[in-house]
Design a protein around this motif. Structure first.
Motif, PDB file in Angstrom:
ATOM      1  N   ARG A 143       0.780  -1.200   0.084  1.00 18.72           N
ATOM      2  CA  ARG A 143      -0.350  -0.137   0.384  1.00 18.72           C
ATOM      3  C   ARG A 143       1.225   1.360   0.026  1.00 18.72           C
ATOM      4  NH1 ARG A 143      -3.764  -3.457   3.406  1.00 18.72           N
ATOM      5  NH2 ARG A 143      -2.969  -2.711   5.120  1.00 18.72           N
ATOM      6  N   LEU A 144       2.047   0.635   0.051  1.00 18.08           N
ATOM      7  CA  LEU A 144       3.048   2.424   0.321  1.00 18.08           C
ATOM      8  C   LEU A 144       3.534   2.138  -0.919  1.00 18.08           C
ATOM      9  CD1 LEU A 144       4.449   1.963   3.674  1.00 18.08           C
ATOM     10  CD2 LEU A 144       2.436   3.692   3.553  1.00 18.08           C
ATOM     11  N   ALA A 145       3.114   1.330  -1.764  1.00 16.90           N
ATOM     12  CA  ALA A 145       4.032   1.376  -3.217  1.00 16.90           C
ATOM     13  C   ALA A 145       4.042   2.742  -4.257  1.00 16.90           C
ATOM     14  CB  ALA A 145       3.686   0.061  -4.039  1.00 16.90           C
ATOM     15  N   LEU A 146       5.192   2.738  -4.542  1.00 14.36           N
ATOM     16  CA  LEU A 146       4.791   4.368  -5.737  1.00 14.36           C
ATOM     17  C   LEU A 146       4.443   3.825  -6.471  1.00 14.36           C
ATOM     18  CD1 LEU A 146       5.863   6.846  -6.507  1.00 14.36           C
ATOM     19  CD2 LEU A 146       8.015   5.692  -7.761  1.00 14.36           C
ATOM     20  N   PRO A 147       2.520   4.397  -7.004  1.00 16.63           N
ATOM     21  CA  PRO A 147       1.849   4.077  -7.897  1.00 16.63           C
ATOM     22  C   PRO A 147       2.700   3.538  -9.384  1.00 16.63           C
ATOM     23  CG  PRO A 147       1.100   5.333  -6.890  1.00 16.63           C
ATOM     24  CD  PRO A 147       2.893   5.511  -6.147  1.00 16.63           C
ATOM     25  N   ALA A 148       2.153   2.643  -9.603  1.00 15.45           N
ATOM     26  CA  ALA A 148       2.909   1.614 -11.089  1.00 15.45           C
ATOM     27  C   ALA A 148       3.533   1.515 -11.362  1.00 15.45           C
ATOM     28  CB  ALA A 148       2.472   3.178 -12.012  1.00 15.45           C
ATOM     29  N   THR A 149       4.329   0.986  -9.338  1.00 15.01           N
ATOM     30  CA  THR A 149       5.507   0.308  -9.837  1.00 15.01           C
ATOM     31  C   THR A 149       5.405  -1.117  -9.671  1.00 15.01           C
ATOM     32  OG1 THR A 149       6.137   0.758  -7.133  1.00 15.01           O
ATOM     33  CG2 THR A 149       6.645   2.097  -9.508  1.00 15.01           C
ATOM     34  N   VAL A 150       4.248  -1.886  -8.827  1.00 14.44           N
ATOM     35  CA  VAL A 150       3.966  -3.450  -8.237  1.00 14.44           C
ATOM     36  C   VAL A 150       3.916  -4.225  -9.540  1.00 14.44           C
ATOM     37  CG1 VAL A 150       2.399  -5.092  -7.594  1.00 14.44           C
ATOM     38  CG2 VAL A 150       3.175  -2.478  -6.210  1.00 14.44           C
ATOM     39  N   THR A 151       5.162  -5.250  -9.906  1.00  9.55           N
ATOM     40  CA  THR A 151       5.163  -5.935 -10.847  1.00  9.55           C
ATOM     41  C   THR A 151       5.554  -7.346 -10.300  1.00  9.55           C
ATOM     42  OG1 THR A 151       6.685  -4.029 -12.123  1.00  9.55           O
ATOM     43  CG2 THR A 151       6.552  -5.815 -13.294  1.00  9.55           C
ATOM     44  N   VAL A 152       5.036  -8.211 -11.258  1.00 11.28           N
ATOM     45  CA  VAL A 152       5.047  -9.523 -10.711  1.00 11.28           C
ATOM     46  C   VAL A 152       6.178 -10.185 -12.193  1.00 11.28           C
ATOM     47  CG1 VAL A 152       3.844 -12.043 -10.744  1.00 11.28           C
ATOM     48  CG2 VAL A 152       3.151  -9.544 -10.044  1.00 11.28           C
ATOM     49  N   TYR A 153       6.931 -10.850 -10.786  1.00 10.41           N
ATOM     50  CA  TYR A 153       8.001 -12.122 -11.660  1.00 10.41           C
ATOM     51  C   TYR A 153       8.072 -13.627 -11.556  1.00 10.41           C
ATOM     52  CZ  TYR A 153       9.964  -7.235 -12.768  1.00 10.41           C
ATOM     53  OH  TYR A 153      10.196  -5.669 -12.712  1.00 10.41           O
ATOM     54  N   ASN A 154       8.538 -13.854 -12.219  1.00  8.87           N
ATOM     55  CA  ASN A 154       9.544 -15.844 -11.470  1.00  8.87           C
ATOM     56  C   ASN A 154       7.324 -16.282 -11.447  1.00  8.87           C
ATOM     57  OD1 ASN A 154      10.930 -17.698 -11.385  1.00  8.87           O
ATOM     58  ND2 ASN A 154      10.806 -17.730  -9.819  1.00  8.87           N
ATOM     59  N   ASN A 155       6.636 -16.308 -12.341  1.00 13.20           N
ATOM     60  CA  ASN A 155       5.502 -17.152 -12.598  1.00 13.20           C
ATOM     61  C   ASN A 155       4.971 -16.856 -11.482  1.00 13.20           C
ATOM     62  OD1 ASN A 155       5.954 -18.699 -15.021  1.00 13.20           O
ATOM     63  ND2 ASN A 155       7.794 -19.314 -14.316  1.00 13.20           N
ATOM     64  N   GLN A 156       4.279 -15.561 -11.098  1.00 11.62           N
ATOM     65  CA  GLN A 156       3.642 -15.297 -10.265  1.00 11.62           C
ATOM     66  C   GLN A 156       4.402 -15.627  -8.377  1.00 11.62           C
ATOM     67  OE1 GLN A 156      -0.260 -16.701 -11.751  1.00 11.62           O
ATOM     68  NE2 GLN A 156      -0.508 -14.517 -11.100  1.00 11.62           N
ATOM     69  N   LEU A 157       5.199 -16.086  -8.238  1.00  9.36           N
ATOM     70  CA  LEU A 157       6.404 -16.631  -7.224  1.00  9.36           C
ATOM     71  C   LEU A 157       7.308 -15.136  -6.779  1.00  9.36           C
ATOM     72  CD1 LEU A 157       7.655 -20.032  -7.854  1.00  9.36           C
ATOM     73  CD2 LEU A 157       5.393 -19.223  -7.124  1.00  9.36           C
ATOM     74  N   ALA A 158       7.371 -14.002  -7.139  1.00 10.41           N
ATOM     75  CA  ALA A 158       8.124 -12.893  -6.972  1.00 10.41           C
ATOM     76  C   ALA A 158       7.237 -11.404  -7.160  1.00 10.41           C
ATOM     77  CB  ALA A 158       9.628 -12.867  -7.508  1.00 10.41           C
ATOM     78  N   VAL A 159       7.109 -10.523  -6.295  1.00 20.07           N
ATOM     79  CA  VAL A 159       6.514  -9.464  -6.321  1.00 20.07           C
ATOM     80  C   VAL A 159       7.675  -7.967  -6.421  1.00 20.07           C
ATOM     81  CG1 VAL A 159       5.125  -9.561  -4.059  1.00 20.07           C
ATOM     82  CG2 VAL A 159       3.915  -7.865  -6.238  1.00 20.07           C
ATOM     83  N   GLN A 160       7.600  -7.122  -6.615  1.00 20.40           N
ATOM     84  CA  GLN A 160       8.684  -5.929  -7.017  1.00 20.40           C
ATOM     85  C   GLN A 160       8.022  -4.840  -6.269  1.00 20.40           C
ATOM     86  OE1 GLN A 160      12.032  -5.543  -9.731  1.00 20.40           O
ATOM     87  NE2 GLN A 160      13.413  -6.281  -7.381  1.00 20.40           N
ATOM     88  N   PHE A 161       8.120  -3.315  -5.729  1.00 25.15           N
ATOM     89  CA  PHE A 161       7.849  -2.548  -5.982  1.00 25.15           C
ATOM     90  C   PHE A 161       8.958  -1.570  -5.157  1.00 25.15           C
ATOM     91  CE2 PHE A 161       6.494  -4.281  -3.028  1.00 25.15           C
ATOM     92  CZ  PHE A 161       6.143  -3.765  -1.305  1.00 25.15           C
ATOM     93  N   LEU A 162       8.406  -0.440  -5.786  1.00 19.58           N
ATOM     94  CA  LEU A 162       9.644   0.596  -5.180  1.00 19.58           C
ATOM     95  C   LEU A 162       8.341   1.134  -3.987  1.00 19.58           C
ATOM     96  CD1 LEU A 162      10.300   3.079  -7.789  1.00 19.58           C
ATOM     97  CD2 LEU A 162      11.512   0.532  -7.317  1.00 19.58           C
ATOM     98  N   LEU A 163       9.625   1.280  -2.481  1.00 17.32           N
ATOM     99  CA  LEU A 163       9.030   1.649  -1.179  1.00 17.32           C
ATOM    100  C   LEU A 163       9.022   3.046  -1.404  1.00 17.32           C
ATOM    101  CD1 LEU A 163       7.581   0.312   0.813  1.00 17.32           C
ATOM    102  CD2 LEU A 163       9.825   0.185   1.909  1.00 17.32           C
ATOM    103  N   THR A 164       7.782   4.141  -1.243  1.00 19.22           N
ATOM    104  CA  THR A 164       8.056   5.715  -0.462  1.00 19.22           C
ATOM    105  C   THR A 164       7.193   5.198   0.998  1.00 19.22           C
ATOM    106  OG1 THR A 164       5.043   5.337  -1.015  1.00 19.22           O
ATOM    107  CG2 THR A 164       6.896   6.168  -2.750  1.00 19.22           C
ATOM    108  N   LYS A 165       7.512   6.738   1.749  1.00 19.56           N
ATOM    109  CA  LYS A 165       7.647   6.373   2.404  1.00 19.56           C
ATOM    110  C   LYS A 165       7.278   8.082   3.492  1.00 19.56           C
ATOM    111  CE  LYS A 165      12.027   8.689   3.783  1.00 19.56           C
ATOM    112  NZ  LYS A 165      13.616   8.683   4.959  1.00 19.56           N
ATOM    113  N   THR A 166       6.340   8.845   2.718  1.00 18.45           N
ATOM    114  CA  THR A 166       6.003  10.479   2.294  1.00 18.45           C
ATOM    115  C   THR A 166       5.721  10.855   1.655  1.00 18.45           C
ATOM    116  OG1 THR A 166       6.049  12.328   3.669  1.00 18.45           O
ATOM    117  CG2 THR A 166       8.184  11.728   3.599  1.00 18.45           C
ATOM    118  N   GLY A 167       5.076  12.001   1.153  1.00 16.14           N
ATOM    119  CA  GLY A 167       4.980  12.427   0.666  1.00 16.14           C
ATOM    120  C   GLY A 167       4.885  14.198   0.593  1.00 16.14           C
TER     121      GLY A 167
END
Length: 277
Positions: free
Chosen positions: A64-88
């Protein structure tokens, strides 16, 4: 000749007592085996259910803290990656007609200093050197934060901050970037990698690095792994953009844990995320 009061057990009597005791013990064992097994199984189910719930709560909280449009699924749906935000926050814009004492974020001449509106965040949300300032990420070039340093015009790294004045290591923002006034602070890249085993010997690990990394081809670039949970028998991560303008996206996380005694628990958790269109 011994009297009746001093007479002991004969061998036959002792054997009979032992046999009767064995029969009674066997009958008792039959009756208590099922309740005991049920208790042990219940404890095992509770253990793996708690572990799975804790892992999924951690994942969804960070997603829920991921930078919008950065959540990506990899490795046949076994991995998920995103850029983490802490404030704005909001930056001083040239459109605000600021006084000379305030520096607007410059999108044309590449000046590296600008002021933010109001007081700078403090505590765990404080902006520090090494963080990134991201504006209007769309996940497509040139507004793709993953392309930091290689053509992205919407993300730059913080060199220092004094009060409400931010100094960038280099200003990558361009005149094509939106000047709406809002920004988000990215701390780095989070990767959750599941390595399942049907026996329950698999793991779910969290990687974090302060660098901007895209993809899981090289685990050495993802940072130091931290074990989120073991006993992993299966997992599936998915990310679906919802229809409709500004509807966001839906992340679905499925995690199955299996105890050494064969008990298993499968938990599903969904969370809605920002995904600008």
């Amino acid at each position: 000749m011994p009297t009746g009061a001093g007479r002991g057990f004969t061998l036959v009597e002792a054997i009979i007592v032992i046999a009767i005791t064995g029969i009674i013990a066997g009958m008792v064992a039959i009756f208590i085996r099922v309740p005991v097994k049920s208790y042990v199984d219940t404890q095992a189910r509770a253990q793996i259910a708690d572990a799975a719930d804790l892992a999924l709560r951690r994942m969804t909280r960070e997603m829920r803290l991921a930078l919008p449009a950065t959540v990506t699924v990899y490795n046949n749906q076994l991995a998920v990656q995103f850029l983490l935000t802490k404030t704005g926050g909001r930056y001083i814009s040239i459109n605000d007609g600021p006084p000379a004492t305030l520096l607007p974020l410059d999108f044309t001449s590449g000046k590296t200093q600008f002021d933010i509106v109001g007081a700078a965040p403090t505590g765990k949300q404080a902006i520090v050197a090494g963080d990134y300032i991201a504006i209007g990420n769309l996940g497509i070039a040139p507004a793709d934060a993953y392309a930091f340093g290689a053509g992205a015009d919407n993300i730059s790294r913080v060199a220092s901050i004094a009060g409400s004045r931010v100094t960038l290591a280099q200003n990558y923002f361009s005149s094509t970037q939106s000047t709406g006034g809002g920004f988000q602070v990215v701390t780095g890249t989070v990767t959750y990698l599941c390595t399942p085993a049907t026996s329950g010997a698999g793991t779910l690990q969290r990687y974090f690095t302060t660098s901007i990394v895209k993809g899981i081809g090289n685990l050495n670039t993802l940072g130091t792994p931290a074990l989120l949970t073991n006993m992993v028998a299966g997992c599936t991560f998915s990310y679906t953009v919802l229809p409709g303008q500004n509807a966001g996206a839906l992340a679905t996380l499925v995690l199955t844990l299996r105890h050494a005694n064969g008990e298993s628990a499968r938990l599903v958790r969904q969370t809605q995320l920002d995904n600008p269109t």
